[in-house]
Design a protein around this motif. Structure first.
Motif, PDB file in Angstrom:
ATOM      1  N   GLY A   1      81.371  90.802  64.112  1.00  0.00           N
ATOM      2  CA  GLY A   1      80.005  90.365  63.820  1.00  0.00           C
ATOM      3  C   GLY A   1      79.937  89.284  62.759  1.00  0.00           C
ATOM      4  O   GLY A   1      78.932  89.155  62.058  1.00  0.00           O
TER       5      GLY A   1
ATOM      6  N   ALA B   1      79.372  85.788  60.977  1.00  0.00           N
ATOM      7  CA  ALA B   1      78.548  84.591  61.172  1.00  0.00           C
ATOM      8  C   ALA B   1      79.469  83.378  61.291  1.00  0.00           C
ATOM      9  O   ALA B   1      80.604  83.400  60.813  1.00  0.00           O
ATOM     10  N   GLU B   2      78.963  82.317  61.916  1.00  0.00           N
ATOM     11  CA  GLU B   2      79.761  81.105  62.134  1.00  0.00           C
ATOM     12  C   GLU B   2      80.292  80.512  60.827  1.00  0.00           C
ATOM     13  O   GLU B   2      81.398  79.983  60.785  1.00  0.00           O
TER      14      GLU B   2
ATOM     15  N   SER C   1      83.924  85.170  66.093  1.00  0.00           N
ATOM     16  CA  SER C   1      83.000  86.109  65.431  1.00  0.00           C
ATOM     17  C   SER C   1      83.646  87.433  65.017  1.00  0.00           C
ATOM     18  O   SER C   1      82.976  88.428  64.845  1.00  0.00           O
TER      19      SER C   1
ATOM     20  N   GLU D   1      75.917  93.647  55.370  1.00  0.00           N
ATOM     21  CA  GLU D   1      75.515  92.316  55.842  1.00  0.00           C
ATOM     22  C   GLU D   1      76.324  91.239  55.149  1.00  0.00           C
ATOM     23  O   GLU D   1      76.612  91.326  53.962  1.00  0.00           O
TER      24      GLU D   1
ATOM     25  N   GLY E   1      73.747  87.230  56.683  1.00  0.00           N
ATOM     26  CA  GLY E   1      72.674  87.646  57.575  1.00  0.00           C
ATOM     27  C   GLY E   1      73.123  88.380  58.826  1.00  0.00           C
ATOM     28  O   GLY E   1      72.311  88.704  59.677  1.00  0.00           O
ATOM     29  N   ARG E   2      74.407  88.643  58.975  1.00  0.00           N
ATOM     30  CA  ARG E   2      74.905  89.365  60.166  1.00  0.00           C
ATOM     31  C   ARG E   2      75.466  90.713  59.728  1.00  0.00           C
ATOM     32  O   ARG E   2      76.132  90.815  58.708  1.00  0.00           O
ATOM     33  N   VAL E   3      75.210  91.749  60.525  1.00  0.00           N
ATOM     34  CA  VAL E   3      75.714  93.089  60.222  1.00  0.00           C
ATOM     35  C   VAL E   3      77.160  93.192  60.710  1.00  0.00           C
ATOM     36  O   VAL E   3      77.464  92.865  61.852  1.00  0.00           O
ATOM     37  N   LEU E   4      78.035  93.626  59.807  1.00  0.00           N
ATOM     38  CA  LEU E   4      79.456  93.717  60.135  1.00  0.00           C
ATOM     39  C   LEU E   4      79.810  95.048  60.793  1.00  0.00           C
ATOM     40  O   LEU E   4      79.196  96.080  60.496  1.00  0.00           O
ATOM     41  N   THR E   5      80.804  95.002  61.660  1.00  0.00           N
ATOM     42  CA  THR E   5      81.412  96.203  62.229  1.00  0.00           C
ATOM     43  C   THR E   5      82.828  96.219  61.676  1.00  0.00           C
ATOM     44  O   THR E   5      83.578  95.262  61.869  1.00  0.00           O
TER      45      THR E   5
ATOM     46  N   ASP F   1      86.360  90.702  71.907  1.00  0.00           N
ATOM     47  CA  ASP F   1      84.976  91.157  71.883  1.00  0.00           C
ATOM     48  C   ASP F   1      84.542  91.437  73.319  1.00  0.00           C
ATOM     49  O   ASP F   1      84.284  90.518  74.077  1.00  0.00           O
TER      50      ASP F   1
END
Length: 171
Positions: free
Chosen positions: A14, A16-17, A50, A73, A76-80, A104
């Motif tokens: 997850g 972000a770019e 990603s 986060e 702004g992206r939630v990590l796994t 993925d």
């Protein structure tokens, strides 16, 4: 099949770019000494796909990082965050098995569906083109047939011949 989980390497999904290996290192260093950080690149775009891997020197640090960073986060992206499976375990040449274990799945599945949809649309378009071409050929054939019939009718019809003669004389 019993896959040996690497307790000191974490899969981080997850991303972000904007996240690069340096930022990933900075995000995980508070939990302990890091041996390695990798973000595999997509061959086509040369951007990471990603996700990445963070390898800690100590298993306890990896465990603490996973407990604290899974669901956190970053940009702004939630990590796994999970324990990584060994990279060397791969399948055959076709389909899902050819993808690395950490690929993925959603992205791969989406790409497969898009490819199948594109192939379906191409087939539909080819079929439509063939139908249009056949209709066009038939129309041309009908037109040619119609012209021949008119010529034949004009030769056999005395009224048509007289009309053609009158048209020639008046011009």
């Amino acid at each position: 099949m019993n896959l040996q989980v690497q307790k000191n390497t974490l899969y981080v999904g997850g991303l972000a770019e904007e996240v690069n290996e340096t930022l990933l290192h900075s995000a995980f260093i508070p939990f302990g000494d890091i041996k390695d950080v990798k973000t595999p690149l997509d061959q086509a775009t040369q951007k990471h796909r990603s996700f990445g891997f963070v390898t800690f020197l100590e298993k306890e640090d990896a465990s603490a990082a996973m407990d604290n960073m899974d669901g956190a986060e970053l940009f702004g992206r939630v990590l796994t965050v999970n324990y990584a499976l060994p990279e060397r375990i791969k399948g055959g040449e076709q389909g899902w098995a050819a993808q690395p274990i950490w690929a993925d799945a959603d992205t791969w599945f989406e790409r497969q569906q898009q490819e199948e949809e594109m192939q379906r649309l191409q087939k539909e378009q080819e079929a439509a083109m063939q139908v249009a071409e056949e209709l066009h050929r038939k129309k041309l054939a009908d037109q040619l047939e119609g012209e021949k019939e008119e010529e034949t009718e004009a030769k056999n019809d005395p009224m048509a011949m007289a009309e053609a003669e009158a048209t020639k004389q008046s011009s």
